[in-house]
Write a protein that holds these residues in place. Structure first.
Motif, mmCIF file in Angstrom:
data_model
loop_
_atom_site.group_PDB
_atom_site.id
_atom_site.type_symbol
_atom_site.label_atom_id
_atom_site.label_comp_id
_atom_site.label_asym_id
_atom_site.label_seq_id
_atom_site.Cartn_x
_atom_site.Cartn_y
_atom_site.Cartn_z
ATOM 1 N N GLU A 168 42.773 83.151 -55.454
ATOM 2 C CA GLU A 168 41.733 82.907 -56.448
ATOM 3 C C GLU A 168 40.366 83.110 -55.810
ATOM 4 O OE1 GLU A 168 44.366 79.433 -58.695
ATOM 5 O OE2 GLU A 168 42.265 79.067 -58.164
ATOM 6 N N LYS A 169 39.437 83.697 -56.568
ATOM 7 C CA LYS A 169 38.101 83.956 -56.053
ATOM 8 C C LYS A 169 37.047 83.237 -56.899
ATOM 9 C CE LYS A 169 39.366 88.448 -54.099
ATOM 10 N NZ LYS A 169 39.131 89.903 -54.103
ATOM 11 N N ASN A 170 35.930 82.919 -56.260
ATOM 12 C CA ASN A 170 34.889 82.168 -56.930
ATOM 13 C C ASN A 170 33.562 82.443 -56.241
ATOM 14 O OD1 ASN A 170 33.646 80.313 -58.640
ATOM 15 N ND2 ASN A 170 35.353 78.882 -58.514
ATOM 16 N N ARG A 171 32.483 81.947 -56.817
ATOM 17 C CA ARG A 171 31.160 82.122 -56.238
ATOM 18 C C ARG A 171 30.471 80.779 -56.030
ATOM 19 N NH1 ARG A 171 28.176 87.164 -59.425
ATOM 20 N NH2 ARG A 171 29.618 88.824 -58.739
ATOM 21 N N LEU A 172 29.738 80.692 -54.925
ATOM 22 C CA LEU A 172 28.826 79.574 -54.692
ATOM 23 C C LEU A 172 27.428 80.115 -54.938
ATOM 24 C CD1 LEU A 172 28.125 76.733 -53.742
ATOM 25 C CD2 LEU A 172 28.198 77.573 -51.382
ATOM 26 N N PRO A 173 26.827 79.780 -56.087
ATOM 27 C CA PRO A 173 25.577 80.423 -56.502
ATOM 28 C C PRO A 173 24.324 79.648 -56.103
ATOM 29 C CG PRO A 173 26.491 79.183 -58.319
ATOM 30 C CD PRO A 173 27.404 78.951 -57.143
ATOM 31 N N TYR A 174 23.218 80.376 -55.971
ATOM 32 C CA TYR A 174 21.917 79.781 -55.682
ATOM 33 C C TYR A 174 20.915 79.987 -56.821
ATOM 34 C CZ TYR A 174 23.320 79.747 -50.704
ATOM 35 O OH TYR A 174 23.951 79.532 -49.502
ATOM 36 N N GLY A 175 21.218 80.850 -57.788
ATOM 37 C CA GLY A 175 20.233 81.351 -58.738
ATOM 38 C C GLY A 175 19.630 80.347 -59.687
ATOM 39 N N PRO A 176 18.619 80.776 -60.456
ATOM 40 C CA PRO A 176 17.856 79.884 -61.334
ATOM 41 C C PRO A 176 18.678 79.279 -62.464
ATOM 42 C CG PRO A 176 17.300 82.195 -61.754
ATOM 43 C CD PRO A 176 18.119 82.167 -60.507
ATOM 44 N N GLU A 177 19.733 79.955 -62.897
ATOM 45 C CA GLU A 177 20.538 79.429 -64.001
ATOM 46 C C GLU A 177 21.490 78.319 -63.569
ATOM 47 O OE1 GLU A 177 22.556 82.589 -65.947
ATOM 48 O OE2 GLU A 177 20.726 83.641 -66.554
ATOM 49 N N THR A 178 21.572 78.065 -62.269
ATOM 50 C CA THR A 178 22.528 77.068 -61.775
ATOM 51 C C THR A 178 21.948 75.663 -61.727
ATOM 52 O OG1 THR A 178 21.886 77.495 -59.481
ATOM 53 C CG2 THR A 178 23.679 78.815 -60.379
ATOM 54 N N GLY A 179 20.650 75.524 -61.945
ATOM 55 C CA GLY A 179 20.034 74.199 -62.016
ATOM 56 C C GLY A 179 20.184 73.402 -60.730
ATOM 57 N N LYS A 180 20.628 72.138 -60.875
ATOM 58 C CA LYS A 180 20.749 71.241 -59.727
ATOM 59 C C LYS A 180 21.779 71.732 -58.721
ATOM 60 C CE LYS A 180 19.207 67.034 -62.088
ATOM 61 N NZ LYS A 180 19.564 65.641 -62.490
#
Length: 306
Positions: free
Chosen positions: A232-244
């Motif tokens: 299974e693959k996934n992302r750890l995001p930093y972007g503006p839409e991710t909020g807190k």
């Protein structure tokens, strides 16, 4: 937020427990304590890393919306089940799992004695050992083995041996689960690229493999004693839409930069003051460029029956 997952009663016996190390096992750089062993590749200190590791655990739990992927919930609810967490760090995963599954005996293994020694559930113990050495357990000991984020610990050519050793101490019919991250994010700004270019150099110098998330499945398939392999693959995001979530991820990243500062400075060739000032710029870039890490979870069942 870019974190969707894509899928391609027993007798309890106490396990060994130890949580001490000698002063000679460490070295100190600018007041920070680091491992001193020649075989230890980990570039981060082991003094006040605890808070960052706790934060990292909760970030990953939120991103994956779970603490584990393998189909082991029924096993965890049985009396006497034994679980091993390899590279347990501060013990965040184990402590939460032990609260959720009080019938299970949990053992955490790590090279650093940074786990709680006084306040912990009765069925939790910690063992200080190096995953690159022979594990201090008998064959077929554990019902489930979990390992996460050892890309900065295990040398490139050692992964097959580590998987062999994990499988050795796993019971037939038990599950092995590994979760790894590509430590170099995608979509980086110019300043942040300097930091992660330095990270990449450190990984190369220490013979560590940033591509390991994409190789885990093939290592499992090559082993020969693992079946029902799932990736299974996934992302750890930093972007503006991710909020807190994104802000917490940015904070965690900058803490890791700060903790690895002595090694990063050697690669970047800038002043200490410039390094610190650029951390604020990097934090803004991670958000503005919508940067993200790729993570991968692979789990499988050991052939045979209980």
């Amino acid at each position: 937020m870019g974190n969707k997952i894509s899928k391609t009663s027993k007798k309890s016996t106490p396990l060994p427990s130890t949580n001490t190390q000698e002063d000679s096992d460490f070295r100190y750089i600018e007041g920070r304590r680091y491992h001193n062993g020649e075989s230890v590749k980990y570039p981060l200190p082991n003094d006040d890393e605890v808070d960052r590791l706790h934060q990292q655990h909760f970030l990953l739990r939120y991103v994956w919306q779970r603490n584990f992927g393998a189909p082991v919930k029924h096993i965890l609810n049985q009396d006497g089940t034994k679980v091993l967490d390899v590279g347990c760090g501060a013990g965040s995963w184990i402590l939460e799992m032990a609260s959720n599954y009080p019938n299970t005996q949990f053992t955490g293994l790590d090279i650093s004695p940074i786990q709680p020694s006084e306040i912990k559930p009765k069925k939790v113990n910690f063992v200080i050992a190096n995953v690159l050495d022979k594990l201090p357990f008998e064959n077929d000991t554990f019902d489930y083995i979990f390992q996460r984020f050892l890309v900065s610990v295990i040398p490139k050519d050692s992964w097959p041996d580590v998987i062999n050793e994990l499988t050795r101490v796993l019971k037939p019919g038990g599950y092995l689960e590994l979760v790894e991250i590509n430590p170099i994010p995608f979509q980086l700004g110019p300043v942040t690229s300097l930091y992660f270019n330095a990270v990449e150099k450190i990984l190369q110098l220490r013979d560590l493999d940033q591509q390991i998330p994409y190789k885990l499945r093939s290592y499992f398939e090559q082993h020969g004693n693992l079946e029902n392999i799932t990736e299974e693959k996934n992302r750890l995001p930093y972007g503006p839409e991710t909020g807190k979530l994104g802000q917490a991820a940015i904070e965690n990243s900058n803490l890791a930069f700060s903790h690895a500062k002595p090694f990063l400075l050697e690669a970047i060739k800038i002043s200490s003051e410039e390094f610190d000032n650029n951390l604020d710029v990097s934090a803004k870039e991670l958000n503005e460029f919508d940067s993200y890490h790729e993570t991968c979870c692979v789990y499988a069942r050991k052939k045979g029956n209980y």
